[in-house]
Each structure stands twice: as C-alpha cells, then as structure tokens.
Design an enzyme around this catalytic site. Structure first.
Site, PDB file in Angstrom:
ATOM      1  N   ASN A 104      -0.631 -13.992   0.926  1.00  0.00           N
ATOM      2  CA  ASN A 104      -0.169 -13.892   2.305  1.00  0.00           C
ATOM      3  C   ASN A 104       0.434 -12.535   2.644  1.00  0.00           C
ATOM      4  O   ASN A 104       0.977 -12.368   3.735  1.00  0.00           O
ATOM      5  CB  ASN A 104       0.866 -14.993   2.586  1.00  0.00           C
ATOM      6  CG  ASN A 104       0.236 -16.385   2.551  1.00  0.00           C
ATOM      7  OD1 ASN A 104      -0.731 -16.645   3.254  1.00  0.00           O
ATOM      8  ND2 ASN A 104       0.781 -17.265   1.741  1.00  0.00           N
ATOM      9  N   ASP A 105       0.321 -11.565   1.745  1.00  0.00           N
ATOM     10  CA  ASP A 105       0.948 -10.267   1.959  1.00  0.00           C
ATOM     11  C   ASP A 105       0.226  -9.478   3.056  1.00  0.00           C
ATOM     12  O   ASP A 105      -0.991  -9.284   3.004  1.00  0.00           O
ATOM     13  CB  ASP A 105       0.918  -9.471   0.648  1.00  0.00           C
ATOM     14  CG  ASP A 105       1.658  -8.159   0.775  1.00  0.00           C
ATOM     15  OD1 ASP A 105       2.899  -8.179   0.691  1.00  0.00           O
ATOM     16  OD2 ASP A 105       0.996  -7.120   0.967  1.00  0.00           O
ATOM     17  N   VAL A 106       1.011  -9.003   4.025  1.00  0.00           N
ATOM     18  CA  VAL A 106       0.441  -8.273   5.160  1.00  0.00           C
ATOM     19  C   VAL A 106      -0.185  -6.959   4.700  1.00  0.00           C
ATOM     20  O   VAL A 106      -1.251  -6.555   5.184  1.00  0.00           O
ATOM     21  CB  VAL A 106       1.520  -8.015   6.230  1.00  0.00           C
ATOM     22  CG1 VAL A 106       0.979  -7.113   7.333  1.00  0.00           C
ATOM     23  CG2 VAL A 106       2.010  -9.326   6.816  1.00  0.00           C
TER      24      VAL A 106
ATOM     25  N   TRP B  79      -2.679  -2.244  -2.491  1.00  0.00           N
ATOM     26  CA  TRP B  79      -1.388  -1.804  -1.937  1.00  0.00           C
ATOM     27  C   TRP B  79      -1.283  -0.289  -1.940  1.00  0.00           C
ATOM     28  O   TRP B  79      -0.819   0.324  -0.994  1.00  0.00           O
ATOM     29  CB  TRP B  79      -0.247  -2.387  -2.760  1.00  0.00           C
ATOM     30  CG  TRP B  79       0.152  -3.781  -2.396  1.00  0.00           C
ATOM     31  CD1 TRP B  79      -0.105  -4.446  -1.238  1.00  0.00           C
ATOM     32  CD2 TRP B  79       0.928  -4.670  -3.201  1.00  0.00           C
ATOM     33  NE1 TRP B  79       0.452  -5.704  -1.272  1.00  0.00           N
ATOM     34  CE2 TRP B  79       1.089  -5.865  -2.464  1.00  0.00           C
ATOM     35  CE3 TRP B  79       1.496  -4.583  -4.460  1.00  0.00           C
ATOM     36  CZ2 TRP B  79       1.801  -6.945  -2.960  1.00  0.00           C
ATOM     37  CZ3 TRP B  79       2.205  -5.670  -4.965  1.00  0.00           C
ATOM     38  CH2 TRP B  79       2.356  -6.848  -4.225  1.00  0.00           C
TER      39      TRP B  79
END
Length: 299
Positions: free
Chosen positions: A253-255, A295
């Site tokens: 769920n990491d934006v 990331w």
C-alpha cells in the site's frame, strides 16, 4: 586514540558509490557522508565506537574503528564486522534477483540506474518502528523533519573532529516521557501514543529484532506486529523489510511504490492493488529488493 582496521571482501554485484549516494540522500545526524566515506558512532553492549567506512583501491571495504570506550577486543571486532555486514545487507545472494529484474518491465530501469545497490538497513528495531510510524500518512519531507526533531530532542549528542553526531533515542527513555513532552515536537497525539507504546514493548523485551528473525513465516510476523496498537500492514512490512530483512516483505500500500511503478512502467496512472499483486508475482521471494530499488527511483 588507537585506530583499528578491518578489511571486508565485497560481492561482485555491490557498488560502494551507489550505496554511498543513497546514504547521502538519507543523512539524518546518525551518520555522516563525504565523497569517499561514511562515519558514525555505534554502541555495542554499552560500549561506544566511532567507525569510518570506505573502499580500498582493490575494492575491499575498509572499516576503521576508534575505541571511544577503550574496550576493543576480538569479540567487539567480530561484532563491528557483523554490524557492517548487516547494515549493508552483504550476506544476501542477489544473482537470482538480478536475473529476474533485468527481464522485468518494471525493474529493468531501476536496476540499470542503481546496479549494486543494497537494502541499506536500519539495524535498530526501535529506530525502524519510529521512522515507520512517523511516515504514516504524511509526506516524506515532513516525516524527515519530525525524525530530525525526535533525534535531536531525545538522542545523545556526540562530537568528533568538531562535527556533531547523534545516537538514536533509547526506547527506555521514550517510554518514560509524557505525552505532552512528545507532542511538543509536532507529532500527532496518536503517533506519540504509538511510539511510546512501542518503546515500552521494546524496553520490556516483548518485541525484539531477534524474536522476529526467529519466525520463519512472514504472515505470522505480520500478524504479531499488527496486533500492536498503531501498527498496520504497511508499518509491519516496512519494519520487516528495513530491519528484520524478510526478503518477501512487501508494503503493497506504499504510495512511493505506486508512484515508482507508474514511472518505471510509463503508465498513465498508478496501478491498482490487484494490478500490483499481478506485477509482483514475478518477484516472489525478492519483493523487498524490488520495493527498495523502486523506492530509490523516486526518492
């Protein structure tokens, strides 16, 4: 003061420059970087050491240690080496991941840009939890500001060669603070409550990195962590990825992950959770590294 030196052989798919560049982008007072090296204080069994890390001409990692506590022994020499190996995640076998990534639509760009990057970890589990909780539902810039305030209000300041370094606040200290004291640095009262609660659990040895490492099933680890107030699946997976080193930890769920997938795949929108599950099915067993490289692409 005596300086002790150790040499560490590096994997072929490790780039000190790429990892140094990553650390430059995350410098927070706990360590310092320059064009060639990383320096920091570490505490082992209550003893303080100042370490400098750089690469020799024959591509070996050099670890120079100043024994601040005057307690350097072969035991501490081994512990320092293990600390560095863990911090840079040097013991993971990444060839299968690179084989997958070079053929993957979403990973081939970050792999090309950052080949040799490692999942630079957060060895201290309390620091990992604090950083994850501070990052909940706010942007990275403000989370970094809060972390800086947290470190400099409650951590220990040390000076080496005229430069300031900090030790991360101890869970025992944070567990003893009032909500009003924690609230003054700008965290929400809910985050103050969560961080103080985690501090108490760690101070009482109810949570430890060692206990989580011993669990072989990530689903069990996530279940245990999400039973704690303030710890949801994202926070649990973040801690398991950055500190405990579960290779299949996946904060789906990491934006930032969603934005990176949009960028890497040249998509006109961020993918849905179902679409991410489908994309990630090709990364099985290396979800943490896929996430870390993605990331890096956006951060």
């Amino acid at each position: 003061m005596t300086v002790y030196k150790q040499l560490l052989s590096l994997p072929e798919n490790f780039s000190f420059r790429i990892n140094l560049d990553y650390l430059k982008s995350t410098e927070d007072g706990l360590f310092r970087t320059d064009q060639e090296s990383i320096t920091r204080f570490i505490v082992l069994d209550g003893n303080l050491f100042f370490i400098k890390i750089y690469v020799s001409n024959n591509n070996r990692l050099v670890i120079e240690t100043e024994d601040v506590s005057q307690s350097y022994t072969k035991q501490f020499e081994r512990q320092i080496m293990l600390y560095i190996r863990d911090w840079f995640d040097l013991d993971i076998h990444l060839e299968p991941f690179y084989t997958i990534a070079k053929q993957d639509e979403y990973l081939k760009m970050p792999i090309s840009k950052f080949y040799g990057l490692r999942n630079i970890g957060i060895p201290d589990i309390f620091e990992a939890f604090v950083w994850a909780i501070l990052g909940q539902q706010i942007n990275l810039s403000f989370a970094s500001t809060l972390k800086d305030r947290f470190i400099k209000n409650y951590g220990k300041r040390l000076i080496h060669n005229g430069e300031d370094y900090w030790l991360f606040p101890s869970p025992r200290l944070i567990a003893s603070l009032s909500m009003d004291e924690l609230f003054k640095i700008g965290m929400s009262r809910r985050k103050c409550e969560y961080i103080r609660g985690i501090a108490r659990l760690i101070a009482n040895n109810q949570i430890s990195r060692e206990k989580l490492v011993q669990l072989s099933d990530i689903n069990l680890a996530v279940k245990q962590l999400t039973a704690i107030k303030g710890i949801g699946p994202w926070t649990a997976n973040y801690v398991l990825l950055r500190c405990v080193r579960y290779p299949n930890a996946f904060p789906i769920n990491d934006v930032g992950l969603h934005n990176a997938l949009k960028l890497a795949g040249s998509l006109d929108r961020k993918p849905s959770i179902d679409e991410i599950k489908q994309i990630a099915s090709a990364w099985e067993g290396y979800e943490s590294y896929a996430t870390f490289f993605l990331w890096r692409l956006v951060y």
